[in-house]
Structure formats: structure tokens, C-alpha cells
Scaffold this active site. Sequence first.
Site, PDB file in Angstrom:
ATOM      1  N   ARG A   1     135.756  36.214  81.835  1.00 18.23           N
ATOM      2  CA  ARG A   1     136.822  36.043  82.825  1.00 18.23           C
ATOM      3  C   ARG A   1     138.069  36.683  82.246  1.00 18.23           C
ATOM      4  NH1 ARG A   1     139.034  30.380  82.663  1.00 18.23           N
ATOM      5  NH2 ARG A   1     140.786  31.471  81.728  1.00 18.23           N
TER       6      ARG A   1
ATOM      7  N   HIS B   1     142.095  31.313  84.912  1.00 19.13           N
ATOM      8  CA  HIS B   1     141.095  30.584  85.704  1.00 19.13           C
ATOM      9  C   HIS B   1     141.402  30.731  87.189  1.00 19.13           C
ATOM     10  CE1 HIS B   1     138.446  27.486  87.186  1.00 19.13           C
ATOM     11  NE2 HIS B   1     139.476  26.837  87.697  1.00 19.13           N
TER      12      HIS B   1
ATOM     13  N   TYR C   1     145.441  28.594  75.627  1.00 13.04           N
ATOM     14  CA  TYR C   1     144.187  28.199  74.975  1.00 13.04           C
ATOM     15  C   TYR C   1     143.314  29.343  74.470  1.00 13.04           C
ATOM     16  CZ  TYR C   1     142.630  28.945  79.813  1.00 13.04           C
ATOM     17  OH  TYR C   1     142.398  29.474  81.051  1.00 13.04           O
TER      18      TYR C   1
HETATM   19  C1  LIG Z   1     133.077  18.029  89.860  1.00 13.10           C
HETATM   20  C2  LIG Z   1     134.250  18.843  89.475  1.00 13.10           C
HETATM   21  N1  LIG Z   1     134.931  18.532  88.365  1.00 13.10           N
HETATM   22  C3  LIG Z   1     136.018  19.220  88.004  1.00 13.10           C
HETATM   23  C4  LIG Z   1     136.452  20.276  88.755  1.00 13.10           C
HETATM   24  C5  LIG Z   1     137.709  21.054  88.343  1.00 13.10           C
HETATM   25  N2  LIG Z   1     137.353  22.403  87.944  1.00 13.10           N
HETATM   26  C6  LIG Z   1     137.457  23.438  88.795  1.00 13.10           C
HETATM   27  S1  LIG Z   1     136.884  24.862  88.152  1.00 13.10           S
HETATM   28  C7  LIG Z   1     136.506  24.103  86.691  1.00 13.10           C
HETATM   29  C8  LIG Z   1     135.867  24.907  85.611  1.00 13.10           C
HETATM   30  C9  LIG Z   1     134.614  25.571  86.065  1.00 13.10           C
HETATM   31  O1  LIG Z   1     134.110  26.380  85.057  1.00 13.10           O
HETATM   32  P1  LIG Z   1     132.835  27.281  85.276  1.00 13.10           P
HETATM   33  O2  LIG Z   1     131.728  26.460  85.843  1.00 13.10           O
HETATM   34  O3  LIG Z   1     132.557  27.962  84.019  1.00 13.10           O
HETATM   35  O4  LIG Z   1     133.241  28.327  86.410  1.00 13.10           O
HETATM   36  P2  LIG Z   1     134.377  29.431  86.360  1.00 13.10           P
HETATM   37  O5  LIG Z   1     135.615  28.810  86.899  1.00 13.10           O
HETATM   38  O6  LIG Z   1     134.507  29.903  84.967  1.00 13.10           O
HETATM   39  O7  LIG Z   1     133.913  30.513  87.276  1.00 13.10           O
HETATM   40  C10 LIG Z   1     136.861  22.776  86.725  1.00 13.10           C
HETATM   41  C11 LIG Z   1     136.714  21.837  85.597  1.00 13.10           C
HETATM   42  C12 LIG Z   1     135.723  20.579  89.909  1.00 13.10           C
HETATM   43  N3  LIG Z   1     136.064  21.578  90.732  1.00 13.10           N
HETATM   44  N4  LIG Z   1     134.639  19.849  90.246  1.00 13.10           N
END
Ligand SMILES: Cc1ncc(C[n+]2csc(CCOP(=O)(O)OP(=O)(O)O)c2C)c(N)n1
Lengths: 355, 355, 354, 354
Positions: free
Chosen positions: A250, A254, A263
Amino acid sequence: MTGDGIRLLAPDGTRVPHPEHSIDLSPQELRSLYRDMALARRFDAEGVTLQRQGELGLWPSLLGQEAAQVGSVRALRDDDHVFPSYREHAVALGRGMDPLGLLRLFRGVDHGDWDPEEHRFHLYTLVIGSQTLHATGYACGLAKDGSESAVVAYFGDGATAQGDVSEAFNFAAVYGAPVVFFCQNNQWAISESNEKQTRVPLYQRAQGFGFPGVRVDGNDVLACLAVTRWALERARRGEGPTLIEAFTYRMGAHTTSDDPSRYRDAAEVESWRAKDPLLRLERLLRAEGVADDAFFAETEAAGEALAARVREGVRSMTAPAVRNLFDHVYAEPHALVDEERDAFDVYQAAFVQER
Amino acid sequence: MTGDGIRLLAPDGTRVPHPEHSIDLSPQELRSLYRDMALARRFDAEGVTLQRQGELGLWPSLLGQEAAQVGSVRALRDDDHVFPSYREHAVALGRGMDPLGLLRLFRGVDHGDWDPEEHRFHLYTLVIGSQTLHATGYACGLAKDGSESAVVAYFGDGATAQGDVSEAFNFAAVYGAPVVFFCQNNQWAISESNEKQTRVPLYQRAQGFGFPGVRVDGNDVLACLAVTRWALERARRGEGPTLIEAFTYRMGAHTTSDDPSRYRDAAEVESWRAKDPLLRLERLLRAEGVADDAFFAETEAAGEALAARVREGVRSMTAPAVRNLFDHVYAEPHALVDEERDAFDVYQAAFVQER
Amino acid sequence: MADTSATADTADTAHIADMTTTTMTATAAVERMTLVAALNASLRTALVEDPKTLLMGEDIGRLGGVFRVTDGLQKDFGEHRVMDTPLAESGIVGTAIGLALSGYRPIVEIQFDGFVFPAYDQIVTQLAKMHARSRGKVRLPVVIRIPYGGGIGAVEHHSESPEALFAHVAGLRVMSPATPSDAYWMLQEAVRSDDPVVFLEPKRRYYEKGEVDTRPGARPGPPGARVVREGADLTLVAYGPMVATCLDAAAVAAEEGHELEVVDLRSISPIDFDTVSRSVRRTGRLVVAHEAPVFFGAGAEIAARITERCFYHLEAPVLRVGGFHTPYPPSRLEDEYLPGLDRVLDAVDRALAA
Amino acid sequence: MADTSATADTADTAHIADMTTTTMTATAAVERMTLVAALNASLRTALVEDPKTLLMGEDIGRLGGVFRVTDGLQKDFGEHRVMDTPLAESGIVGTAIGLALSGYRPIVEIQFDGFVFPAYDQIVTQLAKMHARSRGKVRLPVVIRIPYGGGIGAVEHHSESPEALFAHVAGLRVMSPATPSDAYWMLQEAVRSDDPVVFLEPKRRYYEKGEVDTRPGARPGPPGARVVREGADLTLVAYGPMVATCLDAAAVAAEEGHELEVVDLRSISPIDFDTVSRSVRRTGRLVVAHEAPVFFGAGAEIAARITERCFYHLEAPVLRVGGFHTPYPPSRLEDEYLPGLDRVLDAVDRALAA
Ligand SMILES: Cc1ncc(C[n+]2csc(CCOP(=O)(O)OP(=O)(O)O)c2C)c(N)n1
Ligand SMILES: Cc1ncc(C[n+]2csc(CCOP(=O)(O)OP(=O)(O)O)c2C)c(N)n1
Ligand SMILES: [Mg+2]
Ligand SMILES: [Mg+2]
């Protein structure tokens, strides 16, 4: 298998032979892959800009993940189905989705209300991991129908920690569902790096549920296409699910709300810049004489045109009336919703009168 | 590794050499293992009888799983902690628990209200899989304390399908928690056989989370002891979790409410009878001259004494007053609970008066 | 290893084979049957009438479910229509959502009330919202059947009444039958609905019998509240397992000269406030009874709304009788814990005295 | 791969090293600060005062949480006390339960209201019940912090108000501060409580400022309801994000000659009905406002119980103003959707007119 994963195209643009996953693409196909990645990148940049300008509430950038998305979605047949997470903008475009549909969600005028059957691209799903079960169920449905379509579920590295994703792996394995689990391991789940989510490379998770997992170089569009095609063929042959871990990065924050300088090191980002998915395909295209300056200029122009269309479209988007909220809570008449709608009408009418 | 798993004692009572998991037990230890299994079996039979007689509301029989439970619990140090499911009666006895504590739960006079710290044996947990996370958290706590104690979490084959169990595997792996996941694969989750729950042997699940999984012959008390000891030593050395799949069989019904004739063949049950965990240890004890008829007679008598004590204890168990329900909803004063208790007192007083 | 979903062609063949068996026919008649038998007949009708209907759950196949509600259905309709699932409620509901998206109409069994919570996220954030999120483009006709409530002498987590936790969530319908006839027809209604329905089955009434007319002509409309006993002195509102208790209370009260009107709510979301209001306007007094804890329970919503609607007709405050703000007790205490005849009558007396 | 829990001895050393750093000291003073800063200070105090206190959650370490509530805490207290967890809410809460059983006092952050549901099973069936199940032998001092409510222009699942879904469950305490001072002290209270607490943080008030006296002597008692504005004409009850809205409404009403008494509930389970009753007995009228949907919401419980307690003092039915029975809308609609000044005043007018 660890490291960067299956690779057909090196960062320097040279081809890498692979015993199982070779792929033979026409010059036009190669150009088209590049074009899709370039358009996606330009579209994504416009999303970021529009958010900075206050036109969008939020934008999750896909920067760096173009190859993973364009390569994988290109492997699908038209009748296959996609269950995305929330960052799959290039997949959406690859399915023929109107980009403005996505932007309505991030502008906050709706929750992303496209018809998932129109392009067989399901609604964006914000609760991490949920859609992997929907994808599995959908795939079971296709199998029951005797269809030869398959399903691809997209999710991130962080999502693999969720119980739902493990349950999806298990249901898919037990039912032999024709679903491909496509994990974009972009190294970060917001501020948490891979080692906070897992002790082992993610592709290995599949084995414990009884189906193959492979890592592919997620910045190599050819490998992503080849491996996804292979996994979809397995699904169609009734061999059940596959997990693909697309090892990528990425490059941006985010979302536009995030500040990655808190971080992660700039050096890490820099090191991945050298593996840029567009650059390496450009190198191949130029080295093999498949595309010239004119092509890249034309592609850039197409990107600008897309960005302009998007910009204009977003700026003219308006929210529906609050009253419409009551319309689709239920598919069938509902006394409480009707009562509340009526009360709201009375309230609004009185309010308008008062002014 | 598939098949019956690691084995040190064959069904015919002969020893099987094993390169890694050999074990050297004194005659007394061998006798004591038999005795624990025999007492557990007798206790369990009494549970079934008491339920038939209407003294208990329910009883989940452990028949057939004595070796898995007695062997594994024997591997624990006194300061180790157990997080059981609801069928771990032999584990409970092995920890020194008062059997009547368990029976109060199944009689319905309490929910199983022993002090989990007294014998480091946590409360029975009926929501499948939940306790695996508690065990993981507890193990993290021990590690933080610098303790060398470890934790064993018990659960069934069916439980492995729950998201919580996968999350526990992952948390334990990521945190390197000193926990042993002890899965008694008794082949059935109520009416569902293994292939409804998983596509691959369960011990393989662990690998995908980054820690070792092994299958052990769950009807071989020596192997269960040896392998659990090995896993606990790993935990103590800071090497993190281990999954042990004890391959065994639920000889009885799921619980006294269940009718297994609806879903499984008598022949299958019969085939497992030949692998009986007590019988094979008895054969060893007799063959090696470690125990004689007197020992077996004495053990049987001890079982009868235990059964008599249990029978009597259960029959004299009475339920606490409903009013006590209000006492421990919260650890600290709570206005609503106080209000409801007061109202209940008024109601009861009036009611008593009316009569 | 057996693959219960199977590849497309074997699935199809199995399916066709099923269709030709005579056991597929649901018999339509007037019969006295238990509530369980009524549910079983209703599921059978659903499976016969719509090939897209599926049953999913733990132990619903050969075992027929722990309460035998699905008894015989896998045998008659095959493993493709009556699916034993892995032991994972979130997985069951999430997969059911996917099946619904692909055109199926899954009817999910949750084994006991206390085990629905692993699926709560899928129910609340996905199942309830997808129709609205897509502004009507997606429909999720999923029924979640849950045996609920106490009174059967069970261990922990087997006697919960979680209806308020679903009723608060927009996008779900919540209903609970009180009689075998309603069990049959309300389940038909739930299955036909294009909305997700949480269908709460009063497990302690499972083996009570009643007359059920399963002939298509007997189909009543969507389940509004029903006045099951008329009376002028006080309105007693209940649903599911408490309806019978309230009818008993009304019978006792009648001996003491008080005529109670008993209303069976049937649907807990939405609630048919019109029927309740009409009754309360006549009686001037209202008691609501349910097993679930009173605090934040259905009684609160009913008391609040009926008081708002009937403020000038109420001669006494609405009283609620139900579970305490404690976990459900060990089974030997449940008879005293549950709002039985005496506690209902106590509330009635207090309402009448006010 | 880094092991964030680490083996016993390195953990211990790291811990002692932490203890000696000066950053460990919480500064006690009277200061104007945002609600976020107050929470941060409160967590810091908790970490300093009790070495058994732990923070757990997604992105709470280096990032300091998506709202920066835990900003700087991992740096100062180490990874063993401020733990970034895998992305799995059930895992977080389940592991926190285990840590609590082993003597720790975990304070869990759920990133957004809409993401608490994967943990709902652990919260409802385990965390809430273990104390009662063990008849008092087990204590689970776990705090679950949840930023909740709308108004920040967020996408789906980021603006929910799930308080009723916790308040209905015996064994949990539910509280929500409205001001920075309450944020500081109520969180202290939650952390000290031996009961599990669902601590709901009004995220749209996160960056509003207020005076906070963090000196130990300033500690108020456990959080009962508080009359935050006195008035004789009508009682307006709210909590969390709606308290400020109700104070605004009272100011506007005052201009129109109506004196509203505003009560900040602070604790949603239990509810301090005594304070509310006292107020309603004087004013004779009550309006309850919250963001959560009205149907089966906190307003229902308050209306029902206050009507029961104050039946003969009420001159009008209790009115409720809150969310509709719809999913939370897309952000561009939330200003109109949320019960703002106008909708609160509308309810007040109706209650006064009745
Ligand atoms: C059940 C849940 N917990 C927490 C979140 C908050 N949240 C949104 S994106 C994220 C990180 C997701 O990481 P990843 O699965 O690696 O996907 P990326 O964003 O890197 O594409 C979090 C913790 C959420 N959307 N859903
Ligand atoms: C979350 C949850 N879902 C369903 C149940 C009902 N149930 C009780 S035991 C059981 C089967 C468990 O099988 P397994 O894990 O193999 O353990 P075993 O009973 O064989 O020891 C089921 C489905 C439950 N207790 N908890
Ligand atoms: Mg990621
Ligand atoms: Mg089992």
C-alpha cells in the site's frame, strides 16, 4: 514460494519463466493490461484529490495495488462474480462498473448502491472479512445451479485474522465451493504490519483448511492474471477453493484520514517504489516493442479524460432527500417505518411552515 | 502422522516404540493412570444413571475418551491451568476437583460455580470454542507475569469450525502464548461426523497459523501423556502454542438427550470398542506384571465408592433460593438489581401471606 | 470425504431425483399436531413449493435437529436442500446471505437461542442492512429460526430470550408464534417474505398440540396482533411462550371477577400497536408479559408507545412483568424465575388496584 | 517475526525499564482539554496507578488509535502494556477475558461502534455472565471502550449507537460521558470497577474542550445522573453526544420562555431513575433524546419506568426523539437524520402543548 511469490515479470521489466504458470498474451492484451492499470491509478489519484478538496468524505487509495487488482480481475469471465472489500477500485473498473457509483459512497450520498448483479460486482463491504462468507455462499449457490461460473472474494492481510475469514475458508473447503480467495497482502492493516496479524506467510493459511494457497508477486500483473486464471479453472472443474496471496504494498495512506508517517518508514515505501507495477510493465512493453510513446501518451490522455469525467460527476452529485431513507429499509410494507415516515413528513411540513 | 496418530501402546496392549515421544513410567505411575481412567469411567457411568433416574437434567458422557483426558491432564504441573469445554470430567478429577461441583451444574442447581483458581480448572464452557480465547489470554497473562506455568484448552472436533477457535490459534501464534490446544476428536459433533466440519485432518489446521499440530492416538493414555508433556515443555520454553488432536471416539450419545441411532451405525461403534483405552492399558499392566487381579478389584471397589459418594451427594443437592440470583450479577452495588430484589421480596412476602 | 454441496451435475441429478419422489408432497389437511410437527409441515410445504428454498443448520440432517423440527426432511429432499453445516453460526448466516444473493431462500436453524450470538455481526451489519444499502436492489429472503425461551430444564445458554436484541435493529422482522397453527402459517409468511426474518420458536411449547389447517385456503394474512381472549377490565399483551400463561391468568382472573383481554402480539418487529391501542382504549389498563429481562425489553417499547398513544385513556401506568436483570438461572430455579401465572396475576392485581 | 507478547523474562525487563521512565508519571492539574485528551490522560493515570492495567486494540500502538485516544501510550508504557492486536474483535475481547482471569485489567478499544458485533458473543455470553456463573468467584474487570454515534461525516458502520444492545444484557455496565471532565473521571471509574463496563465515547464530541481537574481529590463518586441545567417546565434527558444538543435546545427554549431541566444520564445501565423521577415530579413533563433508533431504545425504558414511577405527576406522555427505524444514513444526510436542535425542540413543543 515465500519471498515475493510467483513471478513472471521482474521489476526491471524482463520476463521470468515459470514451469506451471506461464502465460501467453497478445500485444494488445499486454497494452490493455497496462492501460487498465494506468487508468486505475489516475482514477485513484483523482479520488485522493477530490477528498483533499472536500468533495469526498474519504478515499481509500489503491496506489501500488494496480497489478494485483487488474491482473486478477482480468482472469474472470463475464459471468463470474466478485465480492470486493472497499479498496477494489481497479477491480470495479475491470468489471465495467461506473466509477461514479463508487464515488457516491465516498462522497456520502449513498452507501454504494449499485446493483451487484449488473456487473456481477457485489457491494463494497466495510466490516472486515464479512464478504468472504457471502462469496462462499454465492459460490455454493452457483454450484447448486450447475453453473460453471466462479466467485472471487477480495480481502486484505489484516482481514485474515477475522474469524469470519477462517469460517469462510472452512465452509468453502467442506462444500468444495468454486471460490477464489484473493488476499491483497499490502503489508499493512492501517498501522499494523503483517507480523501483528500472523506468524506465518498468509498463503500458508489455506493448507490448514485443506486447499491450496499460493503467493504471487502482487506487483506483477502477468503473474496475478496467470495465477488467478489457474485458480478459477480449479474452481470451475469442481476442485474447490484456492487462496491467492498477492504480495504487494500500500504505497499511500490507509485512507485519506490516515497519517502513515506515524508508523512506517519512508525508506520502506521507497524500497517498494522500485517494484512499481506500472513501471515494470511499461519496461516490458517498450523492451518488446509492444507499445511506443504514442500509446503511453494516449493512455495518459484517457486517464485525464476519466479524471475529468469523474471530477465533474462528483461535483454534481447531490444527496437524496432524507425522506427516501424510509423507502428501502424493508422490501415489504412495514407499519413502523410508515409511521415514522408520516411523522417525519408532518415534522418537516411544520418546520417549513414555521420558516 | 494420519491414521491413528502417535501411538505408544497398541490396542492389544503391546508397547510401540516411537523415536521422539517415548516415555518411561514407573509401575506405580502406570497403575495410577489406569486407576484414574477406571474411576472416571465409573463416575461417568454414574452420571448417566443419575440422569436416567431424573436426578440430573443432562449428562454428557466421556465414555471412550478416558485416555485422552487422563493422559493429557497427567502431563500438567499443579500450577498449570486448564480451560475445559463441558465433557472434561476426567480432566476435572485429574485436577483434584470435587466431582460434585460438576454435578451441580448438570443437576441444574447452579451453572458450575467452582472457583477456577482453586484447582486451576476453569469453569465449564458451553458456548462452543469460547474458552480457547480465554485460555490464550490467560496464557498471555502468565507470560507477562514471567511465570513458567502453561495453559491447556480443551475442545472438540466440531469446535474447530468456530471462528473463535481460529482466532485463538492466531492470537496464540502471534503472541507466542504458552498454550496447548487439546482437541479431542471424538469423530462426532452431535450428529455431524468429521467430514461435515473439515476437509482435512484437524491437526493440520495449526500449521496454517504457524505452529505445530500433531495427531495422537487418543485411546492411548501413554501417548496422550507423552505428547501433551512435550507440548507443555515447548510452551514453557517460550516456543508458543501446539495443537494436539487426540484421535478418539465418543462411545456414547452426545448427551443423555441424544439418540445416536438416528445418525450412526452400531458397527462403527463396535469397531472402536476394540480400541478401548482401559482395556489396552489393562493388557499392558497384566502382560508386564505391573498389576494383578487384586489391583483391578481394588480399583473397581474405589470406583463403586466414588459412585456411591456421588449418588448420595447428588440426591441431597438442593437449589439455592431464587433470591440469591440477585447477589452476584455484579461485583459492585447495582441500583436496578437492588430494586428488582426488593420488588421480588415484596412479591414473595405477599404471596406467602396470601397462602 | 463427502462433499455435501457437490459439483454442479451431481447436485442437479440428485435434485431431479428428489423431485420425483412422492415424499415430496406436502399433505394439506386439518389436523391436530404439536408445534414441532406444525413447523416441520410448514418447512416441508416450503421445500415442495419453491425449489429455491434451502434448510441450513447444525444437525438438521439425519438427526432432524435437536428438537426434530427438520425430521425426515433431508431424507426426502436430499443433502442439497437440507444442509448440515459446520459448527459455526457466523459461517452459517454469512453463507446463507451469499446463497440468498445467488437466488436461494435459505431457512437457517440456530440450535439454541444462546448460540445465535456468534452470528450476530452477520445478522446486524449485513443481513439487516443490505437491502437498504443497495437501495432496494438486493433482497435477502433469509429466515433465521431460533428455538427460544426457558422452561425446559436446560443448562446455561439454552433458555435465552433475545428478541429485543433483534427488534432494535432496522431491517429485520422478528416474529414468534404461540400456537401450532400460527407456527405453521407464520413460518409460511416468514419464508415468503422478501425481508430477513428472525423467527423465534417458543421451545417450551414445542410439544403442545393444537389444530392446524394446512390447506392453502386457510392462509391468514401477515401476522398482526390478535385478540385471543376478550375482556373489558385490562389488556394483557404477550407473545410466544407467554401467551398460554396469560390465557391461564385470564381464566383465573375471570374466576375472581376480572375480565382480561389477552392480545397475542405474534410480530415483535414491527409491533401491531393499532390492535393493542384499540384494546387499551377500551380497558384503560395494560400489562405486558415476556420472559426476556424487563430492562430494555419489549415491554418498555410497548409501554412507551401505548402510553404515548393512549395517555388519556390509561387509568394506571402500564406494568411490565418479565425476566430479572440477571442471567437466566440454573434450571432448578426457572419455575420461580420465569414470569408464571402468579407473577402475571400479581401485576394484573397491581394494575387493577392503581 | 516480532513477538509482541514476548517471553516472560524479556517482558519483565521491558516492564521494569518502563517503570523507571519519567514519562510514566501522570500529571495532575486543572486544565482545559479536549475529550480525547481527557481520555488519554485518564488511560495514562490508569497505566501509572496499576501495573496490571493493559490497553488492547487495533492500531492503538504507534498510531495511537484512529482517534489518537491512546497517543503516546505505547511509547511510554511499552508494547506489553499497550498491545496492538490482530484484526479480530472476538479475539480481542476473548483474550481480554483470559487476561482478566489471570489478574490483569484490560482496557479494550473497539475501533468504531459498527465493529463491536464480531465481539458481541464474547461480550454477551462470556464477559457479562462469568461473575454470576461462578457466583462471585470470578471477577472480570474489563473495560470496552467504543467511540460511538454519528455526526462526523463517516462511511457506513462508523456512526452506530448500540447502547441498547448492551444495556439489555445483565452483567454489563454501560456508561457514556458527555464532557471532557466526565470522560476523564468516568473512565477512571470504569477502570476501577470490578465489573465489565461498556464505555461509549461520543466521537463527535471528541475534539470539544472543557475544564478537567485531574487531581485525585477531584474524583467524584460513581456516575449517577446529573442535572446539568435546572428548569421547571419540562425535563429533557440525554446522555453522551446528545447532552450538548439538549443544552442548546434548553437555551433556545429559554428565549421562548420555557425553562427546561436537562439531565445527563451518564450511566445507561444502570439508569439513575431516582434523579430523573425527582426532576419529572417537579416538571410533569419528560422528553428523552438519543441518537439510537427510538424503537426498543433507551428512551423506551426511561419512558416506561418513569411513567410507572411518576404516573400521577405526568401532565403529558413521555416523548422520545431519536434515530429512525432505518440504518444510519449516508453522511450527507446525517445532519437531517440526527435528532438535532430542531427535532428536540419539536418534541419539547409537543410535550409542552399536551
Ligand atoms: C470488523 C472490523 N474491524 C475493524 C475495522 C476498521 N478497519 C478498517 S480497515 C482496517 C484494516 C484492514 O486491513 P487489511 O485487511 O489489510 O486491508 P487494507 O486496508 O490493507 O486493504 C481496519 C482495522 C473494520 N472495518 N471492520
Ligand atoms: C456456539 C454453539 N453452537 C452450538 C452449540 C450446540 N452444541 C453443543 S455441543 C455441540 C457439538 C460439539 O461437538 P464437538 O466440538 O465435537 O464436541 P463434543 O461434544 O464431541 O465433545 C453443539 C453443536 C453450542 N453449544 N455452542
Ligand atoms: Mg492490508
Ligand atoms: Mg466431537
